[in-house]
Design a protein around this motif. Structure first.
Motif, mmCIF file in Angstrom:
data_model
loop_
_atom_site.group_PDB
_atom_site.id
_atom_site.type_symbol
_atom_site.label_atom_id
_atom_site.label_comp_id
_atom_site.label_asym_id
_atom_site.label_seq_id
_atom_site.Cartn_x
_atom_site.Cartn_y
_atom_site.Cartn_z
ATOM 1 N N PRO A 283 78.946 -16.399 120.314
ATOM 2 C CA PRO A 283 77.789 -15.848 119.223
ATOM 3 C C PRO A 283 78.697 -15.401 117.998
ATOM 4 O O PRO A 283 78.038 -15.521 116.647
ATOM 5 C CB PRO A 283 77.199 -14.651 119.991
ATOM 6 C CG PRO A 283 78.156 -14.129 121.085
ATOM 7 C CD PRO A 283 78.831 -15.450 121.505
ATOM 8 N N VAL A 284 79.785 -15.075 117.973
ATOM 9 C CA VAL A 284 80.592 -14.397 116.775
ATOM 10 C C VAL A 284 80.936 -15.605 116.101
ATOM 11 O O VAL A 284 80.655 -15.577 114.880
ATOM 12 C CB VAL A 284 81.773 -13.699 117.197
ATOM 13 C CG1 VAL A 284 82.709 -13.416 116.164
ATOM 14 C CG2 VAL A 284 81.614 -12.281 118.005
ATOM 15 N N GLY A 285 81.484 -16.800 116.686
ATOM 16 C CA GLY A 285 81.663 -17.740 115.730
ATOM 17 C C GLY A 285 80.407 -18.377 114.959
ATOM 18 O O GLY A 285 80.297 -18.996 114.237
ATOM 19 N N ALA A 286 79.450 -18.298 116.015
ATOM 20 C CA ALA A 286 77.917 -19.011 115.321
ATOM 21 C C ALA A 286 77.476 -17.885 114.189
ATOM 22 O O ALA A 286 77.015 -18.503 113.359
ATOM 23 C CB ALA A 286 76.989 -18.678 116.426
ATOM 24 N N LEU A 287 77.589 -16.802 114.126
ATOM 25 C CA LEU A 287 77.324 -15.735 113.259
ATOM 26 C C LEU A 287 78.071 -15.715 112.000
ATOM 27 O O LEU A 287 77.675 -15.522 110.845
ATOM 28 C CB LEU A 287 76.911 -14.584 113.792
ATOM 29 C CG LEU A 287 75.722 -14.422 114.831
ATOM 30 C CD1 LEU A 287 75.555 -13.043 115.497
ATOM 31 C CD2 LEU A 287 74.444 -14.674 114.110
ATOM 32 N N TYR A 288 79.356 -15.631 112.222
ATOM 33 C CA TYR A 288 80.347 -15.372 111.283
ATOM 34 C C TYR A 288 81.349 -16.601 110.987
ATOM 35 O O TYR A 288 82.118 -16.500 109.852
ATOM 36 C CB TYR A 288 81.210 -14.116 111.694
ATOM 37 C CG TYR A 288 80.627 -12.883 111.820
ATOM 38 C CD1 TYR A 288 80.398 -12.104 110.726
ATOM 39 C CD2 TYR A 288 80.134 -12.643 112.998
ATOM 40 C CE1 TYR A 288 79.820 -10.782 110.846
ATOM 41 C CE2 TYR A 288 79.524 -11.271 113.105
ATOM 42 C CZ TYR A 288 79.240 -10.395 112.003
ATOM 43 O OH TYR A 288 78.566 -9.207 112.158
ATOM 44 N N ASP A 356 80.173 -4.275 113.069
ATOM 45 C CA ASP A 356 79.226 -3.640 114.000
ATOM 46 C C ASP A 356 77.733 -3.824 113.817
ATOM 47 O O ASP A 356 76.847 -3.539 114.288
ATOM 48 C CB ASP A 356 79.354 -2.393 114.546
ATOM 49 C CG ASP A 356 79.267 -1.234 113.436
ATOM 50 O OD1 ASP A 356 78.833 -1.758 112.216
ATOM 51 O OD2 ASP A 356 79.278 0.043 113.835
ATOM 52 N N GLU A 357 77.688 -4.686 112.707
ATOM 53 C CA GLU A 357 76.332 -4.525 112.048
ATOM 54 C C GLU A 357 75.250 -5.426 112.943
ATOM 55 O O GLU A 357 74.210 -5.424 112.806
ATOM 56 C CB GLU A 357 76.097 -5.207 110.380
ATOM 57 C CG GLU A 357 76.999 -6.674 110.477
ATOM 58 C CD GLU A 357 78.427 -6.525 110.372
ATOM 59 O OE1 GLU A 357 78.840 -7.571 110.294
ATOM 60 O OE2 GLU A 357 79.082 -5.410 110.280
ATOM 61 N N ARG A 358 75.950 -6.649 113.685
ATOM 62 C CA ARG A 358 75.176 -7.247 114.476
ATOM 63 C C ARG A 358 75.317 -7.119 116.003
ATOM 64 O O ARG A 358 75.223 -8.103 116.693
ATOM 65 C CB ARG A 358 75.135 -8.783 114.017
ATOM 66 C CG ARG A 358 74.847 -8.892 112.697
ATOM 67 C CD ARG A 358 74.919 -10.431 112.143
ATOM 68 N NE ARG A 358 73.601 -11.144 112.454
ATOM 69 C CZ ARG A 358 73.293 -12.112 111.945
ATOM 70 N NH1 ARG A 358 74.075 -12.930 110.856
ATOM 71 N NH2 ARG A 358 72.083 -13.036 112.328
ATOM 72 N N GLU A 361 72.601 -8.132 118.637
ATOM 73 C CA GLU A 361 72.401 -9.416 118.661
ATOM 74 C C GLU A 361 73.470 -10.034 119.398
ATOM 75 O O GLU A 361 73.206 -11.042 120.283
ATOM 76 C CB GLU A 361 72.428 -10.044 117.384
ATOM 77 C CG GLU A 361 71.772 -11.323 116.930
ATOM 78 C CD GLU A 361 71.614 -11.975 115.717
ATOM 79 O OE1 GLU A 361 71.440 -12.921 115.471
ATOM 80 O OE2 GLU A 361 71.847 -10.968 114.732
ATOM 81 N N ILE A 362 74.810 -9.775 119.241
ATOM 82 C CA ILE A 362 75.900 -10.520 119.709
ATOM 83 C C ILE A 362 75.968 -10.090 121.167
ATOM 84 O O ILE A 362 76.235 -11.047 122.042
ATOM 85 C CB ILE A 362 77.248 -9.982 118.981
ATOM 86 C CG1 ILE A 362 77.255 -10.734 117.550
ATOM 87 C CG2 ILE A 362 78.464 -10.384 120.052
ATOM 88 C CD1 ILE A 362 78.151 -10.093 116.736
ATOM 89 N N ALA A 363 75.714 -8.953 121.698
ATOM 90 C CA ALA A 363 75.665 -8.534 122.979
ATOM 91 C C ALA A 363 74.912 -9.261 123.737
ATOM 92 O O ALA A 363 74.703 -9.697 125.105
ATOM 93 C CB ALA A 363 75.634 -6.985 123.307
ATOM 94 N N GLU A 364 73.459 -9.341 123.232
ATOM 95 C CA GLU A 364 72.338 -10.162 124.134
ATOM 96 C C GLU A 364 72.869 -11.579 124.070
ATOM 97 O O GLU A 364 72.487 -12.168 125.115
ATOM 98 C CB GLU A 364 70.934 -9.767 123.089
ATOM 99 C CG GLU A 364 70.640 -8.390 123.314
ATOM 100 C CD GLU A 364 69.908 -8.160 124.651
ATOM 101 O OE1 GLU A 364 69.689 -9.062 125.365
ATOM 102 O OE2 GLU A 364 69.561 -7.039 124.750
ATOM 103 N N ALA A 379 78.551 -9.059 134.016
ATOM 104 C CA ALA A 379 78.208 -8.530 132.447
ATOM 105 C C ALA A 379 77.219 -8.854 131.906
ATOM 106 O O ALA A 379 76.717 -10.010 131.686
ATOM 107 C CB ALA A 379 79.623 -8.831 131.828
ATOM 108 N N GLY A 380 76.459 -7.792 131.825
ATOM 109 C CA GLY A 380 75.070 -7.982 131.083
ATOM 110 C C GLY A 380 75.213 -7.587 129.670
ATOM 111 O O GLY A 380 76.174 -7.528 128.947
ATOM 112 N N ALA A 381 73.991 -7.343 128.955
ATOM 113 C CA ALA A 381 74.161 -7.062 127.546
ATOM 114 C C ALA A 381 75.053 -5.586 127.128
ATOM 115 O O ALA A 381 75.821 -5.796 126.262
ATOM 116 C CB ALA A 381 73.060 -6.897 126.850
#
Length: 396
Positions: A283-288, A356-358, A361-364, A379-381
Motif C-alpha cells: 500500500p505504501v508503494g501504491a499510494l506514494y 502518518d497522514e494515511r 488507510e495503509i494499515a487496513e 497481524a490485523g489492521a
C-alpha cells in the motif's frame, strides 16, 4: 530437538510444491534469446520493457539480434515504475495490433510484471482484476489464451522472472493487486549478469534488499516447505556475501551473477509465503509511488522485531549458518541494520517521503494484502498500524 512443535505432527507436513522453469544462466547468455523464442514457437515476439531500458543498447541489440535470426520483434515500453492496469491494457493492444505470438519480458520488476500480465491478458475475455490472487480466481483464466513468455531480468531483486504472478496497481482504488496464474511463469529465463552491470549503486542496493526480503519472509513464513526454506537460507547467504560488493563495484561480474541467483532464489522460495514487510510495502508503494525494494528495506527490521516471538529460534539457526559472531535473533537483526547503513538505506519512513497522514488507510490495506496471512505473528489492521508507527519513529 526442533522447537517448532507444530511440525512435530505428521498431519501438518503437507504442502503443494512447484519449482521454477528452464533457466539459461551466465555471462553472455543473452545470445540465446532468439533460440529460446523459437523453441517456444514464437515467430513475431513482442518485447515488453520500461522506457528507461528501451533506449539502451542492450534492448536495441536484443531486437537486432532477433531480427538477424528471422524473428521480427516489436517493442512496447509504456510501463510505469509501479505498473498500472492501463499499462497492461496498452500492452495487450500493442500485442494484438502487431500480430505478435509471444512475449519477451525484459527488465526489472516493473517490466517483467507488466509483460507477464500482458501475456496473460492477450487471450482473456474477462477484465484483469477478475484474476486477482484471491480464492480460486485463477481458475477463471482461459489457459489456452496465455501467450508464451521468455523472461530476461536486468535487475537482481524481484525474482519476477521465476514468478507466477504480477503486482499491478489498480488506479481506481489506489491499491496494488497480485494477479496470479501458473501459466504466468515464464517458460524460459535468460539470466545474464552482464545486463545488470550498468545498474546504479542505489538501485543495486534497493533491488538487492528486495531479494533479501523475499528470502527472509519465505524462511520465516509458517508451514512446511523445507525445500523453500533451504533455498531461502542460501539466498540470504549470497546476499550477505555479494550485495555490498555489487553495490561498491558494479562491474564485479561474480557479484552480479550471485545476486541474480539470489533474486531468483527469493522468488522461488516465497511460494511458501511472505509477510508484513510486503503487506506494508504494497500500500505504501501504491499510494506514494516508492521503490518497492527500498520500501521493503525500510520496513524490514521493524517487522522482524514485531515477529520476534515466533521466529527467534529460527533466526538463531540462520545467524549461525551465516557465520555471524552473535548467532541469535539479535545478531541477525544487528546484521540487517548494519547492512542497511552500509548501503545508505533510510532508517525511517520519512526517508521515503512517507508520513502518518494515511496511516489508517495503509494499515487496513496491509491487513487485507494477500501476503498478510503468512506473517509469522497474526497481524490485523491494529498490528500493521503498530509496525508502521515503529517504522515512522525508528523504534525497534
Amino acid at each position: 530437538m526442533p522447537s517448532d512443535t507444530a511440525l512435530d505432527n505428521p498431519q501438518n507436513l503437507k504442502g503443494n510444491w512447484n519449482y521454477p522453469t528452464q533457466m539459461i544462466f551466465g555471462p553472455g547468455r543473452i545470445k540465446n534469446l532468439g533460440q529460446a523464442c523459437k523453441t517456444l514457437g514464437m515467430t513475431r515476439p513482442l518485447l515488453v520493457t520500461d522506457p528507461g531500458l528501451a533506449g539502451l543498447p542492450m534492448v536495441k541489440e536484443a531486437i537486432a539480434a532477433n531480427e538477424a535470426e528471422g524473428l521480427p520483434t516489436g517493442l512496447f515500453d509504456a510501463v510505469k515504475p509501479n505498473p498500472v492496469g492501463h499499462n497492461v491494457e496498452e500492452g495487450v493492444k500493442a500485442y494484438k495490433d502487431g500480430g505478435h505470438d509471444g512475449v519477451i519480458a525484459f527488465g526489472g520488476g516493473s517490466g517483467l510484471d507488466c509483460a507477464k500480465a500482458v501475456a496473460l491478458m492477450v487471450g482473456q475475455s474477462r477484465p484483469l482484476w477478475d484474476f486477482e490472487d484471491k480464492g480460486d480466481n485463477w481458475k477463471r483464466v482461459d489457459p489456452d489464451g496465455v501467450a508464451p513468455i521468455v523472461a530476461v531480468p536486468t535487475t537482481a531483486g524481484t525474482g519476477s522472472e521465476v514468478g507466477r504472478a504480477s503486482v499491478i496497481v489498480d488506479e481506481a482504488s489506489h491499491t496494488k493487486k497480485i494477479i496470479f496464474h501458473p501459466k504466468m511463469l515464464p517458460s524460459t529465463v535468460i539470466s545474464d549478469p552482464e545486463l545488470t552491470v550498468g545498474l546504479p549503486p542505489n538501485i543495486t542496493a534497493a533491488t538487492g534488499m528486495d531479494a533479501l526480503a523475499h528470502c527472509i519472509e519465505a524462511y520465516c513464513a509458517p508451514g512446511y516447505h523445507p525445500m523453500a526454506e533451504g533455498i531461502a537460507v542460501e539466498g540470504i547467504r549470497l546476499v550477505k556475501e555479494w550485495l555490498p560488493a555489487a553495490v561498491h563495484d558494479g562491474k564485479n561480474l561474480a557479484a552480479r551473477a550471485h545476486m541474480l541467483a539470489a533474486a531468483s532464489m527469493g522468488a522461488t522460495a516465497f511460494q511458501k509465503g511472505l509477510g508484513a514487510i510486503h503487506s506494508l510495502s504494497h500500500p505504501v508503494g501504491a499510494l506514494y509511488d516508492t521503490h518497492h525494494g527500498l520500501t521493503n528495506a525500510v520496513f524490514m527490521p521493524y517487522v522482524l522485531a514485531f515477529n520476534r516471538p515466533a521466529i527467534e529460534d529460527k533466526m538463531g539457526r540462520l545467524a549461525a549458518f551465516l557465520g555471524l559472531e552473535n548467532a541469535s535473533f539479535t545478531g541477525f537483526q544487528d546484521w540487517v541494520l548494519a547492512l542497511r547503513a552500509e548501503l545508505k538505506i533510510p532508517e525511517k519512513l520519512d526517508g521515503l517521503g512517507v508520513g502518518d497522514e494515511r496511516i489508517d488507510e495503509i494499515a487496513e490495506a496491509a491487513a487485507e494484502d494477500p501476503t498478510a496471512p503468512t506473517n509469522p505473528v497474526p497481524a490485523g489492521a491494529a498490528e500493521m498500524r503498530r509496525m508502521f508507527e515503529m517504522a515512522l519513529e525508528g523504534r525497534l
